[in-house]
Design an enzyme around this catalytic site. Structure first.
Site, PDB file in Angstrom:
ATOM      1  N   HIS A 134      -0.095 -12.010   0.719  1.00 40.11           N
ATOM      2  CA  HIS A 134      -1.097 -11.116   0.106  1.00 40.11           C
ATOM      3  C   HIS A 134      -1.816 -11.780  -1.071  1.00 40.11           C
ATOM      4  O   HIS A 134      -3.043 -11.679  -1.191  1.00 40.11           O
ATOM      5  CB  HIS A 134      -0.384  -9.833  -0.364  1.00 40.11           C
ATOM      6  CG  HIS A 134      -1.271  -8.653  -0.495  1.00 40.11           C
ATOM      7  ND1 HIS A 134      -0.853  -7.378  -0.264  1.00 40.11           N
ATOM      8  CD2 HIS A 134      -2.571  -8.526  -0.850  1.00 40.11           C
ATOM      9  CE1 HIS A 134      -1.847  -6.529  -0.462  1.00 40.11           C
ATOM     10  NE2 HIS A 134      -2.905  -7.214  -0.831  1.00 40.11           N
TER      11      HIS A 134
ATOM     12  N   TYR B   3       0.827  -1.206   0.000  1.00 41.43           N
ATOM     13  CA  TYR B   3       0.000   0.000   0.000  1.00 41.43           C
ATOM     14  C   TYR B   3       0.865   1.261   0.000  1.00 41.43           C
ATOM     15  O   TYR B   3       1.667   1.482   0.915  1.00 41.43           O
ATOM     16  CB  TYR B   3      -0.943   0.021   1.225  1.00 41.43           C
ATOM     17  CG  TYR B   3      -1.975  -1.102   1.257  1.00 41.43           C
ATOM     18  CD1 TYR B   3      -2.097  -2.015   0.206  1.00 41.43           C
ATOM     19  CD2 TYR B   3      -2.830  -1.261   2.338  1.00 41.43           C
ATOM     20  CE1 TYR B   3      -3.031  -3.040   0.229  1.00 41.43           C
ATOM     21  CE2 TYR B   3      -3.777  -2.286   2.370  1.00 41.43           C
ATOM     22  CZ  TYR B   3      -3.863  -3.173   1.313  1.00 41.43           C
ATOM     23  OH  TYR B   3      -4.781  -4.188   1.339  1.00 41.43           O
TER      24      TYR B   3
HETATM   25  N1  LIG Z   1      -6.099  -8.619   0.488  1.00 44.31           N
HETATM   26  C1  LIG Z   1      -6.371  -7.930  -0.599  1.00 44.31           C
HETATM   27  O1  LIG Z   1      -5.972  -8.289  -1.730  1.00 44.31           O
HETATM   28  C2  LIG Z   1      -7.170  -6.666  -0.473  1.00 44.31           C
HETATM   29  C3  LIG Z   1      -7.743  -6.084  -1.624  1.00 44.31           C
HETATM   30  C4  LIG Z   1      -8.519  -4.935  -1.463  1.00 44.31           C
HETATM   31  C5  LIG Z   1      -8.701  -4.389  -0.201  1.00 44.31           C
HETATM   32  N2  LIG Z   1      -8.101  -4.958   0.903  1.00 44.31           N
HETATM   33  C6  LIG Z   1      -8.277  -4.373   2.265  1.00 44.31           C
HETATM   34  O2  LIG Z   1      -9.668  -4.198   2.512  1.00 44.31           O
HETATM   35  C7  LIG Z   1      -9.919  -2.830   2.863  1.00 44.31           C
HETATM   36  C8  LIG Z   1     -11.316  -2.390   2.482  1.00 44.31           C
HETATM   37  O3  LIG Z   1     -11.555  -2.549   1.118  1.00 44.31           O
HETATM   38  P1  LIG Z   1     -11.585  -1.324   0.069  1.00 44.31           P
HETATM   39  O4  LIG Z   1     -10.739  -0.217   0.548  1.00 44.31           O
HETATM   40  O5  LIG Z   1     -11.278  -1.944  -1.249  1.00 44.31           O
HETATM   41  O6  LIG Z   1     -13.099  -0.896  -0.027  1.00 44.31           O
HETATM   42  P2  LIG Z   1     -14.377  -0.706   0.935  1.00 44.31           P
HETATM   43  O7  LIG Z   1     -13.979  -0.784   2.353  1.00 44.31           O
HETATM   44  O8  LIG Z   1     -15.409  -1.642   0.424  1.00 44.31           O
HETATM   45  O9  LIG Z   1     -14.854   0.762   0.548  1.00 44.31           O
HETATM   46  C9  LIG Z   1     -14.129   1.915   0.876  1.00 44.31           C
HETATM   47  C10 LIG Z   1     -14.892   3.119   0.338  1.00 44.31           C
HETATM   48  O10 LIG Z   1     -16.167   3.196   0.980  1.00 44.31           O
HETATM   49  C11 LIG Z   1     -16.335   4.489   1.562  1.00 44.31           C
HETATM   50  N3  LIG Z   1     -17.048   4.295   2.841  1.00 44.31           N
HETATM   51  C12 LIG Z   1     -16.563   3.737   3.968  1.00 44.31           C
HETATM   52  N4  LIG Z   1     -17.501   3.712   4.924  1.00 44.31           N
HETATM   53  C13 LIG Z   1     -18.603   4.266   4.402  1.00 44.31           C
HETATM   54  C14 LIG Z   1     -19.889   4.544   4.907  1.00 44.31           C
HETATM   55  N5  LIG Z   1     -20.242   4.205   6.151  1.00 44.31           N
HETATM   56  N6  LIG Z   1     -20.800   5.152   4.095  1.00 44.31           N
HETATM   57  C15 LIG Z   1     -20.477   5.486   2.831  1.00 44.31           C
HETATM   58  N7  LIG Z   1     -19.253   5.240   2.292  1.00 44.31           N
HETATM   59  C16 LIG Z   1     -18.325   4.646   3.069  1.00 44.31           C
HETATM   60  C17 LIG Z   1     -14.946   5.016   1.792  1.00 44.31           C
HETATM   61  O11 LIG Z   1     -14.997   6.438   1.792  1.00 44.31           O
HETATM   62  P3  LIG Z   1     -13.988   7.381   2.641  1.00 44.31           P
HETATM   63  O12 LIG Z   1     -12.644   6.710   2.610  1.00 44.31           O
HETATM   64  O13 LIG Z   1     -14.034   8.651   1.881  1.00 44.31           O
HETATM   65  O14 LIG Z   1     -14.497   7.526   4.044  1.00 44.31           O
HETATM   66  C18 LIG Z   1     -14.208   4.445   0.602  1.00 44.31           C
HETATM   67  O15 LIG Z   1     -14.403   5.250  -0.549  1.00 44.31           O
HETATM   68  C19 LIG Z   1      -8.791  -2.088   2.137  1.00 44.31           C
HETATM   69  O16 LIG Z   1      -8.666  -0.757   2.564  1.00 44.31           O
HETATM   70  C20 LIG Z   1      -7.636  -3.001   2.436  1.00 44.31           C
HETATM   71  O17 LIG Z   1      -7.177  -2.806   3.766  1.00 44.31           O
HETATM   72  C21 LIG Z   1      -7.370  -6.101   0.770  1.00 44.31           C
END
Ligand SMILES: NC(=O)c1ccc[n+]([C@@H]2O[C@H](COP(=O)([O-])OP(=O)(O)OC[C@H]3O[C@@H](n4cnc5c(N)ncnc54)[C@H](OP(=O)(O)O)[C@@H]3O)[C@@H](O)[C@H]2O)c1
Length: 278
Positions: free
Chosen positions: A117, A58
């Site tokens: 990962h 990241y």
């Molecule tokens: N292992 C892997 O390969 C892998 C892949 C992808 C992700 N991940 C991990 O999983 C985490 C989460 O997944 P993600 O970042 O892909 O997406 P997510 O958590 O599904 O969505 C994040 C988005 O949703 C918004 N959001 C958060 N809470 C909200 C709410 N209560 N109401 C409205 N909008 C909201 C955030 O806005 P704001 O930020 O503007 O508040 C951001 O734009 C990542 O950050 C990472 O740590 C792991």
């Protein structure tokens, strides 16, 4: 907070963690908002986020640096830090070096859980899992797991690992629910926790799904996003790591722990069709 027990131990992990992808950059570092992000992470911890998910990938390591700075104000033992080793670092020596970097950036001498990962078919899984197990014995990670492993690969990892694999982190949300059918029942039977990443589908659900979520949101005096998280949390062994940088999002997501869907409503969402990979 809801907790999940970790396999072969009395330890537990908070079922709502903080996702950190895109904090401090994406594929590379962006330092322009460092102060703001450090403050956000600190406020999240004060709010009750003790489980933080990150990865060496990241922002080219900068996300870990920001977390390291933010957590320096808190008692390390109160936190559960998860990081992940990138697939180009799965040879034994590379993996140890990768964890050196992660620990340095996080300013700590151990992570709570270290995950592979993504799988890398060019590196023998036995070599990677041996290096992971060695890190447990060296005390540099308390637990190990994997990410983006399907059921077959997870079985192979279990077979070659001398330390228990306690977690698999995969894509899982109301529309991307492939994990629900084979992987989750397998993890449940093995006592392996399953972390749902992108649990909010980055706010990109279809209109059909959004309407279904809104109907339930009204019933539970909740937001559609809280219903998405409550549905995942209603499943045995599932952990969610929503990423949020807005304070009201952080608060709303952690409050989803208070929403318990009825078995009937769980079923409605389990059977929801019309936008995802059902
Ligand atoms: N292992 C892997 O390969 C892998 C892949 C992808 C992700 N991940 C991990 O999983 C985490 C989460 O997944 P993600 O970042 O892909 O997406 P997510 O958590 O599904 O969505 C994040 C988005 O949703 C918004 N959001 C958060 N809470 C909200 C709410 N209560 N109401 C409205 N909008 C909201 C955030 O806005 P704001 O930020 O503007 O508040 C951001 O734009 C990542 O950050 C990472 O740590 C792991």
């Amino acid at each position: 907070m809801i907790y999940r027990r970790l396999k072969n131990s009395d330890e537990k992990i908070a079922a709502i963690g903080l996702g950190t992808w895109a904090i401090g950059g994406r594929e590379g570092p962006d330092t322009s908002r460092d102060g703001e992000y450090i403050d956000t992470i600190a406020r999240a911890i004060e709010m009750g986020y003790h489980h933080i998910d990150t990865a060496e990938y990241y922002a080219g390591g900068h996300t870990e640096e920001l977390i390291g700075e933010a957590i320096s104000l808190f008692d390390r033992r109160e936190l559960f830090l998860v990081s992940k080793v990138w697939p180009t670092h799965l040879r034994e020596r590379d993996l140890h070096r990768a964890l050196d970097g992660t620990l340095k950036r996080l300013r700590t001498d151990y992570v709570d859980m270290y995950l592979v990962h993504w799988p890398n078919p060019d590196v023998p899984l036995g070599e990677t899992m041996k290096a992971m197990a060695d890190e447990v014995r060296a005390g540099r990670t308390r637990f190990i797991g994997v990410s983006n492993f399907d059921t077959n690969l997870l079985k192979k990892a279990i077979a070659v690992s001398t330390e228990p694999i306690v977690n698999n982190q995969v894509l899982f949300n109301i529309e991307d629910r492939q994990a629900m059918y084979e992987l989750l029942p397998f993890c449940q039977s093995e006592g392996i926790t399953l972390t749902a990443y992108s649990p909010l589908k980055r706010n990109l659900v279809s209109e059909f799904t959004r309407q279904a979520l809104e109907r339930l949101a009204e019933k539970y005096y909740a937001s559609p996003q809280q219903i998405m998280l409550a549905w995942l949390l209603g499943k045995e062994g599932v952990i969610v790591i929503p990423k949020a940088e807005k304070i009201d999002h952080l608060r709303s997501n952690i409050d989803s722990k208070n929403i318990v869907l009825t078995p009937e409503d769980m079923k409605i969402l389990d059977e929801l069709k019309g936008g995802g990979l059902v």
